[in-house]
Design a protein around this motif. Structure first.
Motif, PDB file in Angstrom:
ATOM      1  N   TRP A   9       0.702 -46.716 -23.879  1.00  0.00           N
ATOM      2  CA  TRP A   9       1.788 -45.874 -23.352  1.00  0.00           C
ATOM      3  C   TRP A   9       2.302 -45.078 -24.547  1.00  0.00           C
ATOM      4  CZ3 TRP A   9       7.358 -47.505 -21.634  1.00  0.00           C
ATOM      5  CH2 TRP A   9       7.972 -46.415 -21.013  1.00  0.00           C
ATOM      6  N   SER A  17      -8.972 -43.299 -19.058  1.00  0.00           N
ATOM      7  CA  SER A  17      -8.419 -43.867 -17.843  1.00  0.00           C
ATOM      8  C   SER A  17      -6.947 -44.165 -18.128  1.00  0.00           C
ATOM      9  CB  SER A  17      -9.212 -45.132 -17.490  1.00  0.00           C
ATOM     10  OG  SER A  17      -8.658 -45.784 -16.397  1.00  0.00           O
ATOM     11  N   SER A  18      -6.472 -45.290 -17.641  1.00  0.00           N
ATOM     12  CA  SER A  18      -5.108 -45.747 -17.874  1.00  0.00           C
ATOM     13  C   SER A  18      -5.028 -47.186 -17.403  1.00  0.00           C
ATOM     14  CB  SER A  18      -4.114 -44.909 -17.067  1.00  0.00           C
ATOM     15  OG  SER A  18      -2.832 -45.523 -17.064  1.00  0.00           O
ATOM     16  N   ILE A  76      -8.992 -33.531 -10.123  1.00  0.00           N
ATOM     17  CA  ILE A  76      -8.808 -33.142 -11.527  1.00  0.00           C
ATOM     18  C   ILE A  76      -9.082 -34.318 -12.464  1.00  0.00           C
ATOM     19  CG2 ILE A  76      -7.059 -32.420 -13.223  1.00  0.00           C
ATOM     20  CD1 ILE A  76      -5.869 -30.672 -10.924  1.00  0.00           C
ATOM     21  N   ILE A 118      -2.597 -36.577 -26.938  1.00  0.00           N
ATOM     22  CA  ILE A 118      -3.575 -37.481 -27.559  1.00  0.00           C
ATOM     23  C   ILE A 118      -4.852 -36.721 -27.947  1.00  0.00           C
ATOM     24  CG2 ILE A 118      -4.983 -39.543 -27.177  1.00  0.00           C
ATOM     25  CD1 ILE A 118      -2.775 -40.403 -25.084  1.00  0.00           C
ATOM     26  N   SER A 155      -5.516 -29.338 -26.489  1.00  0.00           N
ATOM     27  CA  SER A 155      -4.430 -28.414 -26.848  1.00  0.00           C
ATOM     28  C   SER A 155      -3.166 -29.139 -27.299  1.00  0.00           C
ATOM     29  CB  SER A 155      -4.098 -27.524 -25.645  1.00  0.00           C
ATOM     30  OG  SER A 155      -3.781 -28.321 -24.519  1.00  0.00           O
ATOM     31  N   ARG A 156      -2.966 -30.382 -26.824  1.00  0.00           N
ATOM     32  CA  ARG A 156      -1.735 -31.112 -27.169  1.00  0.00           C
ATOM     33  C   ARG A 156      -1.947 -32.594 -26.895  1.00  0.00           C
ATOM     34  NH1 ARG A 156       1.314 -31.293 -22.029  1.00  0.00           N
ATOM     35  NH2 ARG A 156       0.112 -30.078 -20.546  1.00  0.00           N
ATOM     36  N   ASP A 161       3.870 -35.417 -23.885  1.00  0.00           N
ATOM     37  CA  ASP A 161       4.552 -34.792 -22.741  1.00  0.00           C
ATOM     38  C   ASP A 161       4.397 -35.678 -21.507  1.00  0.00           C
ATOM     39  OD1 ASP A 161       5.227 -32.645 -24.323  1.00  0.00           O
ATOM     40  OD2 ASP A 161       3.487 -31.446 -23.723  1.00  0.00           O
ATOM     41  N   MET A 162       3.193 -36.265 -21.336  1.00  0.00           N
ATOM     42  CA  MET A 162       2.967 -37.133 -20.181  1.00  0.00           C
ATOM     43  C   MET A 162       3.673 -38.469 -20.340  1.00  0.00           C
ATOM     44  SD  MET A 162      -0.553 -38.697 -18.553  1.00  0.00           S
ATOM     45  CE  MET A 162      -1.293 -37.136 -18.163  1.00  0.00           C
ATOM     46  N   GLY A 171      -8.956 -31.274 -23.147  1.00  0.00           N
ATOM     47  CA  GLY A 171      -7.498 -31.388 -23.252  1.00  0.00           C
ATOM     48  C   GLY A 171      -7.068 -31.506 -24.705  1.00  0.00           C
ATOM     49  N   ARG A 176      -7.693 -25.313 -21.721  1.00  0.00           N
ATOM     50  CA  ARG A 176      -7.563 -24.370 -20.610  1.00  0.00           C
ATOM     51  C   ARG A 176      -7.330 -22.947 -21.109  1.00  0.00           C
ATOM     52  NH1 ARG A 176      -3.937 -27.041 -15.890  1.00  0.00           N
ATOM     53  NH2 ARG A 176      -2.607 -27.721 -17.607  1.00  0.00           N
TER      54      ARG A 176
HETATM   55  N1  LIG Z   1       0.554 -40.663 -22.631  1.00  0.00           N
HETATM   56  C1  LIG Z   1       0.361 -41.841 -22.053  1.00  0.00           C
HETATM   57  O1  LIG Z   1       1.216 -42.752 -22.115  1.00  0.00           O
HETATM   58  C2  LIG Z   1      -0.933 -42.116 -21.318  1.00  0.00           C
HETATM   59  C3  LIG Z   1      -1.117 -43.412 -20.787  1.00  0.00           C
HETATM   60  C4  LIG Z   1      -2.309 -43.705 -20.128  1.00  0.00           C
HETATM   61  C5  LIG Z   1      -3.273 -42.712 -20.002  1.00  0.00           C
HETATM   62  N2  LIG Z   1      -3.065 -41.475 -20.502  1.00  0.00           N
HETATM   63  C6  LIG Z   1      -4.130 -40.479 -20.342  1.00  0.00           C
HETATM   64  O2  LIG Z   1      -4.448 -39.926 -21.607  1.00  0.00           O
HETATM   65  C7  LIG Z   1      -4.913 -38.569 -21.446  1.00  0.00           C
HETATM   66  C8  LIG Z   1      -4.124 -37.665 -22.377  1.00  0.00           C
HETATM   67  O3  LIG Z   1      -2.755 -37.768 -22.006  1.00  0.00           O
HETATM   68  P1  LIG Z   1      -1.573 -37.144 -22.881  1.00  0.00           P
HETATM   69  O4  LIG Z   1      -0.488 -38.129 -22.866  1.00  0.00           O
HETATM   70  O5  LIG Z   1      -2.073 -36.609 -24.164  1.00  0.00           O
HETATM   71  O6  LIG Z   1      -1.147 -35.933 -21.904  1.00  0.00           O
HETATM   72  P2  LIG Z   1      -0.442 -34.528 -22.197  1.00  0.00           P
HETATM   73  O7  LIG Z   1       0.297 -34.556 -23.475  1.00  0.00           O
HETATM   74  O8  LIG Z   1       0.266 -34.191 -20.936  1.00  0.00           O
HETATM   75  O9  LIG Z   1      -1.708 -33.554 -22.375  1.00  0.00           O
HETATM   76  C9  LIG Z   1      -2.560 -33.357 -21.299  1.00  0.00           C
HETATM   77  C10 LIG Z   1      -3.745 -32.522 -21.762  1.00  0.00           C
HETATM   78  O10 LIG Z   1      -4.632 -32.341 -20.639  1.00  0.00           O
HETATM   79  C11 LIG Z   1      -4.850 -30.949 -20.477  1.00  0.00           C
HETATM   80  N3  LIG Z   1      -5.108 -30.600 -19.084  1.00  0.00           N
HETATM   81  C12 LIG Z   1      -4.333 -30.851 -18.006  1.00  0.00           C
HETATM   82  N4  LIG Z   1      -4.907 -30.363 -16.907  1.00  0.00           N
HETATM   83  C13 LIG Z   1      -6.076 -29.800 -17.297  1.00  0.00           C
HETATM   84  C14 LIG Z   1      -7.107 -29.097 -16.622  1.00  0.00           C
HETATM   85  N5  LIG Z   1      -7.072 -28.862 -15.296  1.00  0.00           N
HETATM   86  N6  LIG Z   1      -8.165 -28.643 -17.340  1.00  0.00           N
HETATM   87  C15 LIG Z   1      -8.222 -28.871 -18.665  1.00  0.00           C
HETATM   88  N7  LIG Z   1      -7.261 -29.476 -19.373  1.00  0.00           N
HETATM   89  C16 LIG Z   1      -6.203 -29.943 -18.686  1.00  0.00           C
HETATM   90  C17 LIG Z   1      -3.609 -30.270 -21.000  1.00  0.00           C
HETATM   91  O11 LIG Z   1      -3.885 -28.925 -21.271  1.00  0.00           O
HETATM   92  P3  LIG Z   1      -2.742 -27.754 -21.201  1.00  0.00           P
HETATM   93  O12 LIG Z   1      -2.085 -27.752 -22.556  1.00  0.00           O
HETATM   94  O13 LIG Z   1      -3.531 -26.532 -20.904  1.00  0.00           O
HETATM   95  O14 LIG Z   1      -1.797 -28.121 -20.102  1.00  0.00           O
HETATM   96  C18 LIG Z   1      -3.341 -31.120 -22.229  1.00  0.00           C
HETATM   97  O15 LIG Z   1      -4.183 -30.733 -23.291  1.00  0.00           O
HETATM   98  C19 LIG Z   1      -4.762 -38.243 -19.963  1.00  0.00           C
HETATM   99  O16 LIG Z   1      -6.000 -38.418 -19.303  1.00  0.00           O
HETATM  100  C20 LIG Z   1      -3.756 -39.281 -19.482  1.00  0.00           C
HETATM  101  O17 LIG Z   1      -3.895 -39.562 -18.095  1.00  0.00           O
HETATM  102  C21 LIG Z   1      -1.924 -41.150 -21.155  1.00  0.00           C
END
Ligand SMILES: NC(=O)c1ccc[n+]([C@@H]2O[C@H](COP(=O)([O-])OP(=O)(O)OC[C@H]3O[C@@H](n4cnc5c(N)ncnc54)[C@H](OP(=O)(O)O)[C@@H]3O)[C@@H](O)[C@H]2O)c1
Length: 241
Positions: A195, A147-148, A119, A21, A18-19, A199-200, A16, A41
């Motif tokens: 947190w 995790s989270s 997933i 964390i 691409s964007r 995007d998430m 992951g 991806r």
């Molecule tokens: N942001 C928060 O507040 C937060 C809090 C607790 C935990 N987390 C965890 O931290 C991690 C990173 O989160 P984030 O906030 O950086 O999320 P994000 O900005 O939504 O980025 C998600 C990343 O996961 C990739 N991804 C999604 N589905 C995938 C798949 N089937 N195969 C391969 N790559 C996939 C996306 O790729 P594409 O660009 O191709 O979609 C993107 O690179 C996640 O595991 C999330 O659950 C985040």
């Protein structure tokens, strides 16, 4: 061709990348001189990662076993070992087309729970299984499973809106401790990244992505086998289960 490797530079795979964390961690680690393999991806669309200058960009969809298998083979063809695997890629129920605010245990379609767990939890487990021999050939190898806090029984009970996400991250925690208890060659650590404004996490989140990723990188680089089986926050402190 095998890439040359120096003792000061770690070989690090980030899923992951691409964007969010994952991308930010890749940028920071590349800036520190480490060899980063970003797994995404859609490699053709990974322009931000490419600009950061990774050692490699590999295709990986963690929801697709054939992609996981091909990723493991491609990685083994370009390096003879890896030191760190960051299982960072993940989704929420929003990404599966449902409103995560309406995903409590009384309303959710169980198919969403299964797909999200496939997933978020089984994807990383199978990625790790595919590259475990490369990790065992690495130096002080570490798997960081993202995790989270929502995978914690304590916190999840207080924030019960998305049972699919919470269950999937609780499964990540269980897979982490079971990996740690059954493989003593590699450290397995579960992470709550905070947190974070991605995007998430949305703009309402508490932490800037650079602050979260910077702290995670510092914590990650100091992990050893002694830490295996822990659940940590971004800053390396213990998170409650
Ligand atoms: N942001 C928060 O507040 C937060 C809090 C607790 C935990 N987390 C965890 O931290 C991690 C990173 O989160 P984030 O906030 O950086 O999320 P994000 O900005 O939504 O980025 C998600 C990343 O996961 C990739 N991804 C999604 N589905 C995938 C798949 N089937 N195969 C391969 N790559 C996939 C996306 O790729 P594409 O660009 O191709 O979609 C993107 O690179 C996640 O595991 C999330 O659950 C985040």
């Amino acid at each position: 061709m095998m890439y040359r490797y120096s003792m000061t530079s770690k070989r690090i795979v980030i899923t992951g990348a691409s964007r969010g964390i994952g991308l930010e961690m890749a940028k920071i680690l590349i800036g520190k001189g480490h060899s980063v393999y970003g797994a995404v991806r859609n490699p053709d669309g990974a322009n931000d990662l490419r600009e950061a200058g990774p050692t490699g960009i590999l295709q990986l969809d963690i929801g697709d076993q054939s992609s996981i298998d091909a990723f493991g083979q491609e990685l083994a063809s370009i390096t003879d070992g890896i030191d760190i695997l960051v299982n960072n890629a993940g989704i929420t129920s929003n990404d599966l087309g449902v409103n995560r605010r309406q995903c409590n245990p009384w309303e959710i379609d169980p198919a969403i729970v299964l797909e999200e767990t496939q997933i978020n939890a089984l994807g990383p487990m199978m990625v790790t299984r595919n590259v475990i021999s490369l990790l065992e050939a690495g130096n002080n190898p570490v798997v960081l499973n993202t995790s989270s806090q929502l995978g914690s029984m304590v916190i999840g009970a207080m924030m019960p809106s998305d049972v699919a996400y919470n269950v999937s991250k609780a499964a990540v925690n269980m897979i982490t401790v079971m990996s740690a208890s059954t493989n003593k060659n590699v450290a397995f650590v579960a992470l709550h990244p905070g947190w974070v404004k991605t995007d998430m996490g949305t703009d309402a989140a508490e932490m800037e992505v650079s602050d979260s990723a910077g702290a995670i990188v510092d914590s990650l680089l100091s992990l050893t086998i002694e830490d295996s089986g822990r659940f940590i926050r971004w800053d390396g402190t213990d998170h409650p289960w």
